[in-house]
Scaffold this active site. Structure first.
Site, PDB file in Angstrom:
ATOM      1  N   GLY A  93      18.526  -8.289  11.463  1.00  0.00           N
ATOM      2  CA  GLY A  93      18.261  -9.012  12.704  1.00  0.00           C
ATOM      3  C   GLY A  93      17.382  -8.266  13.693  1.00  0.00           C
TER       4      GLY A  93
ATOM      5  N   ARG B 176      16.538 -16.759   3.180  1.00  0.00           N
ATOM      6  CA  ARG B 176      15.088 -16.686   3.413  1.00  0.00           C
ATOM      7  C   ARG B 176      14.290 -17.302   2.268  1.00  0.00           C
ATOM      8  NH1 ARG B 176      13.850 -10.476   5.314  1.00  0.00           N
ATOM      9  NH2 ARG B 176      14.795 -10.558   7.405  1.00  0.00           N
TER      10      ARG B 176
ATOM     11  N   ARG C 147       3.975 -12.407   3.540  1.00  0.00           N
ATOM     12  CA  ARG C 147       4.936 -13.488   3.332  1.00  0.00           C
ATOM     13  C   ARG C 147       4.437 -14.724   4.063  1.00  0.00           C
ATOM     14  NH1 ARG C 147       9.976  -9.555   4.815  1.00  0.00           N
ATOM     15  NH2 ARG C 147      10.219  -8.542   2.782  1.00  0.00           N
TER      16      ARG C 147
ATOM     17  N   ARG D 265      16.821  -4.449  -2.501  1.00  0.00           N
ATOM     18  CA  ARG D 265      16.978  -4.366  -1.046  1.00  0.00           C
ATOM     19  C   ARG D 265      18.437  -4.088  -0.672  1.00  0.00           C
ATOM     20  NH1 ARG D 265      13.022  -5.277   2.376  1.00  0.00           N
ATOM     21  NH2 ARG D 265      11.099  -6.264   1.661  1.00  0.00           N
TER      22      ARG D 265
END
Length: 222
Positions: free
Chosen positions: A40, A161, A68, A172
């Site tokens: 965040g 996402r 992206r 990740r």
């Protein structure tokens, strides 16, 4: 410790060859903001920069990964080839750089200079390896790490996402666990913020930066 973010832009990076001491002379202190993707950080930064318009400046990092959807060159990142970035690193044009999930990320000296030339608080959104590299420099920033409330919440955020392959997502998550453990080491960060409730996390971030915010506001009035 308290617990509670390219073709190489040659003209911009070239200016980074000036000595780092010139980068760090300005006041107030820069802010290093770290934490796993999905914690965040970007949401907190957007709120901060909206409330304190003109006080903060975002240091735009370089990366060798592909953009992206929705990302803008020169705003989100400078998207650069690996060969060009490795050359710039060899030339001493970066304050820090790190490799993450097969891609290089880094902060050029020029990127920090651009922000500090406007007498703003420079924000550096970087990975853990980059944090360790900056600790070897004379930058002397405030170090803040943002944590998700749990690994399960982090995984859900990343899956929602829909930008990661399963392999990339697992990498990740594994890196996030490792980095969060490293973040807890004494002296690594000045403050760790658990982003469970957005408003509470934002309040903690503002509190941690209150002194620098007041310093920046005062300098703009003088």
């Amino acid at each position: 410790m308290n617990c509670t973010r390219h073709s190489c832009c040659s003209s911009g990076i070239g200016r980074g060859r000036r000595r780092l001491e010139r980068v760090v002379m300005g006041r107030p202190r820069p802010v290093v903001l770290s934490g796993p993707s999905g914690a965040g950080k970007s949401t907190l930064l957007k709120k901060l920069m909206k409330e304190y318009d003109g006080v903060f400046g975002f240091s735009v990092s370089h990366t060798t990964r592909s953009p992206r959807p929705g990302e803008v060159e020169g705003k989100d990142y400078h998207f650069v080839s690996r060969a060009d970035m490795e050359k710039a690193i060899s030339n001493g044009e970066f304050i820090e750089h790190a490799e993450f999930s097969g891609n290089l990320y880094g902060t050029s000296k020029a990127a920090v200079e651009v922000v500090q030339a406007q007498n703003q608080i420079c924000i550096l959104d970087i990975e853990m390896q980059g944090v360790k590299n900056i600790k070897k420099t004379d930058l002397k920033p405030i170090y803040i790490s943002v944590f998700p409330p749990s690994v399960e919440v982090l995984e859900k955020r990343l899956r929602d996402r829909k930008t990661e392959s399963e392999e990339s997502l697992q990498k990740r998550l594994k890196a996030a666990l490792r980095d969060m453990e490293t973040s807890k080491e004494p002296g690594m960060f000045d403050q760790i913020i658990i982003n469970d409730n957005l408003e509470e996390a934002y309040g903690s971030l503002k509190s941690a930066l209150s002194e620098e915010i007041q310093r920046a506001l005062a300098s703009k009035k003088s």
